[in-house]
Design a protein around this motif. Sequence first.
Motif, mmCIF file in Angstrom:
data_model
loop_
_atom_site.group_PDB
_atom_site.id
_atom_site.type_symbol
_atom_site.label_atom_id
_atom_site.label_comp_id
_atom_site.label_asym_id
_atom_site.label_seq_id
_atom_site.Cartn_x
_atom_site.Cartn_y
_atom_site.Cartn_z
ATOM 1 N N SER A 35 13.167 -28.394 -37.693
ATOM 2 C CA SER A 35 13.668 -29.191 -38.816
ATOM 3 C C SER A 35 12.631 -29.087 -39.934
ATOM 4 C CB SER A 35 13.866 -30.653 -38.401
ATOM 5 O OG SER A 35 12.615 -31.269 -38.131
ATOM 6 N N ALA A 36 12.869 -29.783 -41.019
ATOM 7 C CA ALA A 36 11.935 -29.743 -42.142
ATOM 8 C C ALA A 36 10.554 -30.275 -41.757
ATOM 9 C CB ALA A 36 12.494 -30.541 -43.315
ATOM 10 N N ASN A 37 10.507 -31.137 -40.736
ATOM 11 C CA ASN A 37 9.230 -31.749 -40.374
ATOM 12 C C ASN A 37 8.828 -31.553 -38.912
ATOM 13 O OD1 ASN A 37 11.090 -33.428 -39.232
ATOM 14 N ND2 ASN A 37 10.361 -35.296 -40.220
ATOM 15 N N ARG A 38 9.348 -30.469 -38.279
ATOM 16 C CA ARG A 38 9.005 -30.222 -36.871
ATOM 17 C C ARG A 38 9.085 -28.727 -36.574
ATOM 18 N NH1 ARG A 38 8.455 -33.846 -32.875
ATOM 19 N NH2 ARG A 38 9.153 -33.395 -30.772
ATOM 20 N N ILE A 39 7.998 -28.183 -35.960
ATOM 21 C CA ILE A 39 7.991 -26.775 -35.570
ATOM 22 C C ILE A 39 7.618 -26.642 -34.096
ATOM 23 C CG2 ILE A 39 7.390 -25.980 -37.898
ATOM 24 C CD1 ILE A 39 4.532 -25.404 -36.816
ATOM 25 N N ILE A 40 8.014 -25.521 -33.504
ATOM 26 C CA ILE A 40 7.592 -25.157 -32.153
ATOM 27 C C ILE A 40 6.662 -23.956 -32.283
ATOM 28 C CG2 ILE A 40 8.297 -24.179 -29.939
ATOM 29 C CD1 ILE A 40 10.992 -25.532 -30.272
ATOM 30 N N ALA A 65 -4.390 -28.901 -39.320
ATOM 31 C CA ALA A 65 -4.691 -29.361 -40.682
ATOM 32 C C ALA A 65 -3.471 -29.203 -41.590
ATOM 33 C CB ALA A 65 -5.882 -28.588 -41.243
ATOM 34 N N GLU A 66 -2.758 -28.094 -41.447
ATOM 35 C CA GLU A 66 -1.534 -27.874 -42.235
ATOM 36 C C GLU A 66 -0.488 -28.940 -41.906
ATOM 37 O OE1 GLU A 66 -0.289 -24.720 -44.374
ATOM 38 O OE2 GLU A 66 -2.251 -25.563 -44.864
ATOM 39 N N ALA A 67 -0.323 -29.240 -40.626
ATOM 40 C CA ALA A 67 0.651 -30.255 -40.215
ATOM 41 C C ALA A 67 0.321 -31.606 -40.840
ATOM 42 C CB ALA A 67 0.696 -30.357 -38.696
ATOM 43 N N ARG A 68 -0.947 -31.960 -40.822
ATOM 44 C CA ARG A 68 -1.355 -33.233 -41.430
ATOM 45 C C ARG A 68 -1.129 -33.231 -42.937
ATOM 46 N NH1 ARG A 68 -6.654 -33.675 -37.604
ATOM 47 N NH2 ARG A 68 -5.665 -34.885 -35.943
ATOM 48 N N ALA A 69 -1.498 -32.146 -43.582
ATOM 49 C CA ALA A 69 -1.386 -32.071 -45.041
ATOM 50 C C ALA A 69 0.060 -32.026 -45.511
ATOM 51 C CB ALA A 69 -2.140 -30.847 -45.558
ATOM 52 N N LYS A 70 0.923 -31.359 -44.732
ATOM 53 C CA LYS A 70 2.307 -31.148 -45.160
ATOM 54 C C LYS A 70 3.315 -32.053 -44.458
ATOM 55 C CE LYS A 70 1.336 -26.495 -46.673
ATOM 56 N NZ LYS A 70 1.582 -25.069 -46.495
ATOM 57 N N GLY A 71 2.846 -32.894 -43.543
ATOM 58 C CA GLY A 71 3.702 -33.892 -42.931
ATOM 59 C C GLY A 71 4.678 -33.378 -41.893
ATOM 60 N N PHE A 72 4.270 -32.398 -41.083
ATOM 61 C CA PHE A 72 5.146 -31.967 -39.993
ATOM 62 C C PHE A 72 4.448 -32.128 -38.648
ATOM 63 C CE2 PHE A 72 3.163 -27.940 -41.438
ATOM 64 C CZ PHE A 72 2.709 -27.372 -40.251
ATOM 65 N N THR A 73 5.229 -32.112 -37.574
ATOM 66 C CA THR A 73 4.675 -32.201 -36.227
ATOM 67 C C THR A 73 4.893 -30.877 -35.502
ATOM 68 O OG1 THR A 73 6.705 -33.166 -35.324
ATOM 69 C CG2 THR A 73 4.989 -34.710 -36.039
ATOM 70 N N ILE A 74 4.091 -30.679 -34.447
ATOM 71 C CA ILE A 74 4.051 -29.416 -33.719
ATOM 72 C C ILE A 74 4.390 -29.656 -32.252
ATOM 73 C CG2 ILE A 74 2.569 -27.511 -32.979
ATOM 74 C CD1 ILE A 74 0.723 -28.355 -35.421
ATOM 75 N N ALA A 92 -3.221 -35.931 -31.498
ATOM 76 C CA ALA A 92 -1.970 -36.555 -31.039
ATOM 77 C C ALA A 92 -1.076 -37.010 -32.179
ATOM 78 C CB ALA A 92 -2.291 -37.739 -30.116
ATOM 79 N N ASP A 93 -1.614 -37.187 -33.368
ATOM 80 C CA ASP A 93 -0.783 -37.595 -34.510
ATOM 81 C C ASP A 93 0.175 -36.498 -34.941
ATOM 82 O OD1 ASP A 93 -3.210 -36.262 -35.358
ATOM 83 O OD2 ASP A 93 -2.762 -36.844 -37.426
ATOM 84 N N VAL A 94 -0.139 -35.223 -34.639
ATOM 85 C CA VAL A 94 0.740 -34.128 -35.041
ATOM 86 C C VAL A 94 1.239 -33.279 -33.878
ATOM 87 C CG1 VAL A 94 -0.111 -33.965 -37.404
ATOM 88 C CG2 VAL A 94 -1.190 -32.592 -35.616
#
Length: 98
Positions: A35-40, A65-74, A92-94
Amino acid sequence: MTIRFSHEESGSKGRYVAHVEGQADSGEMTYSRLSANRIIVDHTGVPDSLRGMGVGSALAHHIVAEARAKGFTIVPLCPFLKAQADRHPDWADVIKGL
């Protein structure tokens, strides 16, 4: 040693590439977008010529760092990223499960 990162995305697939100064080869971490905010993250690849230089670890830190800066989770399906995440509970936040 200096590592520069680039990012490529096409459709739902993408990758982060680690370019090591003075080296012809590069490492990569590939992903699929859920989705716009979630990657595998499904693969981390580092050629033998770059092994032992910390390229895989640098990619892992960069994508967090990219996930935190751009607001997505992994979702770490890649065994390497999963192992790195297990060593870094502060991610754990991302880093999330399916």
